[in-house]
Scaffold this motif. Structure first.
Motif, mmCIF file in Angstrom:
data_model
loop_
_atom_site.group_PDB
_atom_site.id
_atom_site.type_symbol
_atom_site.label_atom_id
_atom_site.label_comp_id
_atom_site.label_asym_id
_atom_site.label_seq_id
_atom_site.Cartn_x
_atom_site.Cartn_y
_atom_site.Cartn_z
ATOM 1 N N PHE A 1 0.813 -1.207 0.000
ATOM 2 C CA PHE A 1 0.000 0.000 0.000
ATOM 3 C C PHE A 1 0.852 1.265 0.000
ATOM 4 O O PHE A 1 0.331 2.364 -0.122
ATOM 5 N N ARG A 2 2.170 1.101 0.205
ATOM 6 C CA ARG A 2 2.986 2.290 0.422
ATOM 7 C C ARG A 2 3.053 3.189 -0.814
ATOM 8 O O ARG A 2 2.873 4.398 -0.713
ATOM 9 N N THR A 3 3.295 2.566 -1.988
ATOM 10 C CA THR A 3 3.386 3.405 -3.200
ATOM 11 C C THR A 3 2.073 4.126 -3.448
ATOM 12 O O THR A 3 2.052 5.307 -3.805
ATOM 13 N N ASP A 4 0.959 3.407 -3.226
ATOM 14 C CA ASP A 4 -0.350 4.037 -3.403
ATOM 15 C C ASP A 4 -0.522 5.197 -2.443
ATOM 16 O O ASP A 4 -1.128 6.218 -2.780
ATOM 17 N N GLU A 5 0.006 5.016 -1.232
ATOM 18 C CA GLU A 5 -0.151 6.065 -0.232
ATOM 19 C C GLU A 5 0.677 7.293 -0.633
ATOM 20 O O GLU A 5 0.208 8.424 -0.545
ATOM 21 N N GLU A 6 1.923 7.014 -1.082
ATOM 22 C CA GLU A 6 2.812 8.130 -1.423
ATOM 23 C C GLU A 6 2.306 8.908 -2.632
ATOM 24 O O GLU A 6 2.448 10.123 -2.702
ATOM 25 N N THR A 7 1.718 8.194 -3.608
ATOM 26 C CA THR A 7 1.266 8.882 -4.809
ATOM 27 C C THR A 7 -0.137 9.446 -4.678
ATOM 28 O O THR A 7 -0.643 10.075 -5.594
ATOM 29 N N GLY A 8 -0.778 9.185 -3.531
ATOM 30 C CA GLY A 8 -2.126 9.732 -3.338
ATOM 31 C C GLY A 8 -3.221 8.879 -3.922
ATOM 32 O O GLY A 8 -4.400 9.239 -3.857
ATOM 33 N N LEU B 1 -4.173 6.036 -2.847
ATOM 34 C CA LEU B 1 -4.932 5.423 -1.771
ATOM 35 C C LEU B 1 -6.124 6.285 -1.373
ATOM 36 O O LEU B 1 -7.232 5.781 -1.159
ATOM 37 N N ASP B 2 -5.906 7.597 -1.284
ATOM 38 C CA ASP B 2 -7.008 8.489 -0.927
ATOM 39 C C ASP B 2 -8.122 8.424 -1.971
ATOM 40 O O ASP B 2 -9.306 8.484 -1.636
ATOM 41 N N GLN B 3 -7.708 8.292 -3.251
ATOM 42 C CA GLN B 3 -8.702 8.157 -4.316
ATOM 43 C C GLN B 3 -9.522 6.887 -4.136
ATOM 44 O O GLN B 3 -10.737 6.897 -4.267
ATOM 45 N N LEU B 4 -8.802 5.792 -3.803
ATOM 46 C CA LEU B 4 -9.499 4.513 -3.641
ATOM 47 C C LEU B 4 -10.483 4.564 -2.481
ATOM 48 O O LEU B 4 -11.546 3.956 -2.528
ATOM 49 N N VAL C 1 -16.497 2.371 -5.380
ATOM 50 C CA VAL C 1 -16.357 0.922 -5.251
ATOM 51 C C VAL C 1 -16.082 0.614 -3.783
ATOM 52 O O VAL C 1 -15.314 1.307 -3.131
ATOM 53 N N GLU C 2 -16.708 -0.440 -3.266
ATOM 54 C CA GLU C 2 -16.428 -0.839 -1.889
ATOM 55 C C GLU C 2 -14.941 -1.166 -1.758
ATOM 56 O O GLU C 2 -14.372 -1.858 -2.609
ATOM 57 N N LEU C 3 -14.354 -0.707 -0.663
ATOM 58 C CA LEU C 3 -12.921 -0.928 -0.450
ATOM 59 C C LEU C 3 -12.591 -2.412 -0.398
ATOM 60 O O LEU C 3 -11.496 -2.841 -0.764
ATOM 61 N N LEU D 1 -6.788 0.300 6.590
ATOM 62 C CA LEU D 1 -6.433 1.410 5.692
ATOM 63 C C LEU D 1 -7.148 2.688 6.121
ATOM 64 O O LEU D 1 -6.560 3.774 6.132
ATOM 65 N N ARG D 2 -8.429 2.549 6.494
ATOM 66 C CA ARG D 2 -9.168 3.739 6.929
ATOM 67 C C ARG D 2 -8.553 4.320 8.192
ATOM 68 O O ARG D 2 -8.453 5.539 8.356
ATOM 69 N N ILE D 3 -8.136 3.432 9.104
ATOM 70 C CA ILE D 3 -7.520 3.915 10.345
ATOM 71 C C ILE D 3 -6.216 4.625 10.025
ATOM 72 O O ILE D 3 -5.952 5.721 10.523
ATOM 73 N N SER D 4 -5.391 4.005 9.160
ATOM 74 C CA SER D 4 -4.061 4.557 8.893
ATOM 75 C C SER D 4 -4.118 5.896 8.189
ATOM 76 O O SER D 4 -3.241 6.739 8.366
ATOM 77 N N THR D 5 -5.156 6.088 7.366
ATOM 78 C CA THR D 5 -5.231 7.358 6.661
ATOM 79 C C THR D 5 -5.988 8.393 7.475
ATOM 80 O O THR D 5 -6.220 9.499 7.014
ATOM 81 N N GLY D 6 -6.359 8.021 8.699
ATOM 82 C CA GLY D 6 -7.025 8.976 9.577
ATOM 83 C C GLY D 6 -8.431 9.298 9.139
ATOM 84 O O GLY D 6 -8.976 10.352 9.449
ATOM 85 N N ASP D 7 -9.038 8.356 8.398
ATOM 86 C CA ASP D 7 -10.393 8.638 7.903
ATOM 87 C C ASP D 7 -11.435 8.273 8.961
ATOM 88 O O ASP D 7 -11.466 7.156 9.429
#
Lengths: 222, 62, 158, 320
Positions: free
Chosen positions: A71-78, A80-83, A88-90, A216-222
């Motif tokens: 998930f790291r590359t997705d997180e760094e490039t943003g 993950l926030d889009q997903l 679509v259900e996560l 993922l929701r917890i880690s992104t502070g959502d």
């Protein structure tokens, strides 16, 4: 289902562009397994006895190390926030990522394992059990490891923490995986053990994505 | 008491070293843990007190 | 149905199917006796497959132990009150091995009356009591001492 | 900004459409199931006592709840809301703490002194068995603590209850210490009893993994800076860990049974075979350790509450 396919295709495409991420875990697996005959002793009987544990531990570590970047590359490039906000259900996105990752990393491990098993003096008759075991075991390892990866995604020095969190959770898979091979070597019936591995896989696949999505929701502070 | 003397209690037949080392380590660990929890609580309380006093002083100065 | 609802329904159904599959596989694994542990009763009734490696557990019959000091060959009878067979073992028996004591053996079932063990393990006494109580019980000829430690019908968690 | 939004949401999710009873019933059922599982797997007391007590409690609760449903539900709901509020919890735990400390000290001291000096020796193991007066309470506290952490984790994830997150953070350190004490004392006991400090027995292995899981939760909590996020991450990990502990117990049981037999399962089979003269001090020290556990958990939770709520008015009044 469109979301699932789109994520799957995207992951495979990305991996094709940087093949190192696919080849490195495989290379790691092969190197770690071939260290043991050098370090312990190349006595065939000893190798045969150690082989189930060696192969399974090496596969487990290879899978775990490959998950660090899941998930790291997705997180760094943003991405993950889009997903997270996509319609679509996560659950499906996560499942697609895991399936893609398994096809790219897990399946090659399963395919190369018989060769390594043969090098560790395993009789040809048990190589089938080895492959079945890894086939059922590595996806479980992926799912369980992805739970850890989802919790450590935004952290610096997350890979060490990932190992600390995930390795204790891997123990049942390791026990039953190496156990199936050990039983095959003793000419005992292996189907019940493979069934347990299958049960763990079914459990991991049906409940794991919930935990990963939540992580993922917890880690992104959502 | 089951034992005749404190020396016998200390020796416990042949098992004295095992029993007393187990209890020594165990009780020490538990007490250490309780101590850490309590001292951390005290420190946090003291820090908070200082912070609040400083804030009050700042307010009064303004 | 709106797409979000549809997705959620799919997820729920999939997860339930996965759980059902896991339960089914586990039930199969349990029914297959994954431990390969058999009691003398099961051996006597022919439930244990002859010629296969397995574990057996039971009580050593009093007065049945025959030891050969030269070759280290041992033979003793194993029982749970409902069946009996003879265990053959080459090697040194563990310290806690005594007549009337519960043991577990790994090996191969040769026939319904013969088990060739590769390993014999003594079962630890689970009873916790002071020596005086033990003596008193033995003086009174209490049957539970040394005997009922092993409970065949409980299956014993090894 | 972030904080107030999370606050708002947690308020909203407490007042969800389903009545509070629903969640309470589920929670109590879950607790009962966990407790039953625990008792079944490690019957230190005879099962009959545990189950008898459970039935008595269940019958009283059930008929009481039937006759005075309003009273029961209102009380439970009040407890739930009040204990969910850090401020109220802080005040209440301050009242409990002196009593808990007194009970813990008295029980631990009598249990240990009785066990060490007054209980008779074991008929086979001699005096070395006296280690159980430390070992068994520590093991059971470590297991219970992890179960409690799992339940708290579930509560924290479902209702985003701040107190549940704080409880996880408070339980983990002492649970880890308990697991470590259990392992160390067990190893020292193993030397005279089995002739070795360590074997890969089912119980030993699963306790070691329990320790790793505790350490994992602590490490995760320390790695994440934001307390709310750290709390939720730890909740998820402890829930996953509980499932894992259950699987590990079975897998390890199965695995070691093929290789080396555990001829030394302690309280494995039905009923307790412990003589009353040995059981009494054991029970005393067990309950003593439980109370000590409660004391440290409360102390840690209170510290954490003070620190998290440091900007609120009541903490200012409390501290100065």
């Amino acid at each position: 289902m469109r979301g699932f396919n789109a994520t799957l295709q995207r992951e495979v495409l990305l991996a094709m562009r940087s093949p190192a991420e696919v080849i490195n875990p495989l290379f790691f697996f092969v190197v770690v397994v071939s260290l043991f005959p050098l370090a312990v002793s190349p006595t065939p009987d000893l190798l045969r006895e150690m082989a189930p544990g060696v192969i399974w531990v090496a596969a487990l570590l290879a899978v775990m190390l490959s998950l660090d970047g899941l998930f790291r590359t997705d997180e760094e490039t943003g991405v993950l926030d889009q997903l997270l906000v996509a319609p679509v259900e996560l659950y499906f996105t996560v499942l697609a990522k895991i399936v893609a990752h398994w096809l790219l990393v897990g399946l090659p491990l399963v395919l190369v394992a018989p060769v390594l098993g043969y090098m560790l003096q395993l009789p040809v008759s048990v190589l089938g059990t080895l492959m079945w075991g890894l086939l059922l075991g590595t996806p479980s390892l992926m799912v369980i490891g992805a739970i850890g990866a989802s919790l450590t995604v935004g952290l610096r020095r997350g890979s060490m923490l990932l190992a600390l969190l995930v390795l204790p959770l891997y123990i049942p898979v390791l026990v039953f995986g190496a156990g199936s091979l050990g039983r095959a070597l003793e000419a005992l019936p292996v189907n019940p053990v493979l069934a347990v591995l299958g049960a763990v896989l079914a459990l991991a696949l049906s409940l794991g994505p919930f935990a990963i999505a939540l992580g993922l929701r917890i880690s992104t502070g959502d | 008491m089951y034992f005749d003397s404190f020396a016998a209690l200390w020796q416990m037949g042949v098992h004295g070293p095992f029993v007393w080392s187990a209890f020594g380590i165990g009780v020490a660990l538990i007490l250490l843990n309780v101590g850490v929890a309590v001292s951390r609580g005290r420190r946090v309380r003291r820090d908070l007190k200082n912070i609040i006093r400083r804030q009050k002083m700042m307010q009064e100065r303004q | 149905m709106n797409p979000v609802r549809k997705q959620r329904l799919l997820i729920t159904l999939g997860a339930l199917a996965g759980l059902a599959l896991a339960t089914g596989l586990l039930l199969y694994a349990i029914s297959a006796n994954i431990n390969l542990f058999y009691t003398p009763q099961q051996v006597a009734e022919g439930e244990a497959p002859v010629g296969q490696r397995m574990r057996v557990g039971g009580l050593v019959v009093e007065g049945s132990v025959r030891r050969d000091q030269e070759t280290l060959e041992n033979a003793f009878d194993l029982t749970d009150g409902l069946g009996t067979f003879t265990v053959y073992y080459v090697g040194i028996l563990p310290d806690l091995f005594r007549e009337g004591q519960g043991i577990v053996a790994n090996g191969t079932l040769i026939s319904e009356s013969r088990f060739d063990a590769t390993e014999v393990l003594a079962k630890h006494d689970e009873q916790y009591m002071p020596p005086e109580v033990l003596e008193a019980l033995q003086r009174a000829g209490h049957p539970s001492v040394d005997g009922s430690v092993y409970e065949a019908e409980e299956g014993v968690s090894y | 900004m972030q904080d107030s939004r999370a606050e708002h949401r947690s308020q909203a999710s407490v007042n969800m459409a389903l009545p509070g009873h629903f969640y309470l019933i589920s929670l109590v059922t879950l607790l009962a199931a966990v407790l039953t599982w625990f008792i079944w797997s490690a019957p230190v007391l005879p099962r009959s006592i545990w189950l008898g007590g459970g039935w008595v409690f269940g019958v009283v609760f059930y008929f009481g709840a039937l006759r005075y449903p309003d009273l029961y539900w209102r009380t439970l709901e009040r407890w739930y809301h009040e204990l969910g509020s850090p401020r109220y919890f802080y005040r209440l735990s301050g009242l409990w703490l002196p009593w808990l400390v007194a009970i813990a000290v008295v029980l631990c001291l009598t249990g240990l002194v009785w066990g060490l000096a007054f209980a008779p020796p074991h008929h086979e193991q001699g005096n070395s068995y006296r280690i159980i007066y430390l070992h068994v309470p520590a093991s059971s506290a470590a297991l219970m603590g992890y179960m409690a952490m799992g339940v708290a984790g579930l509560v924290a994830l479902v209702w985003r209850l701040k107190m549940a997150e704080i409880m996880i953070k408070a339980i983990a350190p002492f649970g880890a210490v308990m697991a470590a004490v259990s392992l160390i004392s067990g190893a020292i006991w193993g030397r005279p009893t089995w002739g070795t400090y360590w074997i890969w027995d089912a119980r030993l292995t699963s306790m070691l993994i329990l320790l790793f899981l505790y350490l994992g939760v602590i490490a995760l909590q320390n790695a994440i800076r934001d307390p709310r996020q750290a709390g939720r991450a730890a909740s998820l990990l402890s829930v996953v860990g509980v499932i894992n502990v259950v699987i590990v117990r079975y897998s390890v049981d199965w695995w070691q049974s093929l290789h080396q037999g555990s001829s030394m399962s302690m309280f494995g089979t039905a009923g307790s075979a412990i003589h009353p003269s040995m059981l009494a001090p054991l029970l005393l020290s067990m309950f003593g350790i439980y109370f000590l556990y409660a004391v440290t958990v409360l102390v840690r939770a209170r510290t954490e509450i003070l620190w998290r709520e440091r900007k609120s008015q009541w903490v200012r009044e409390e501290v100065s």
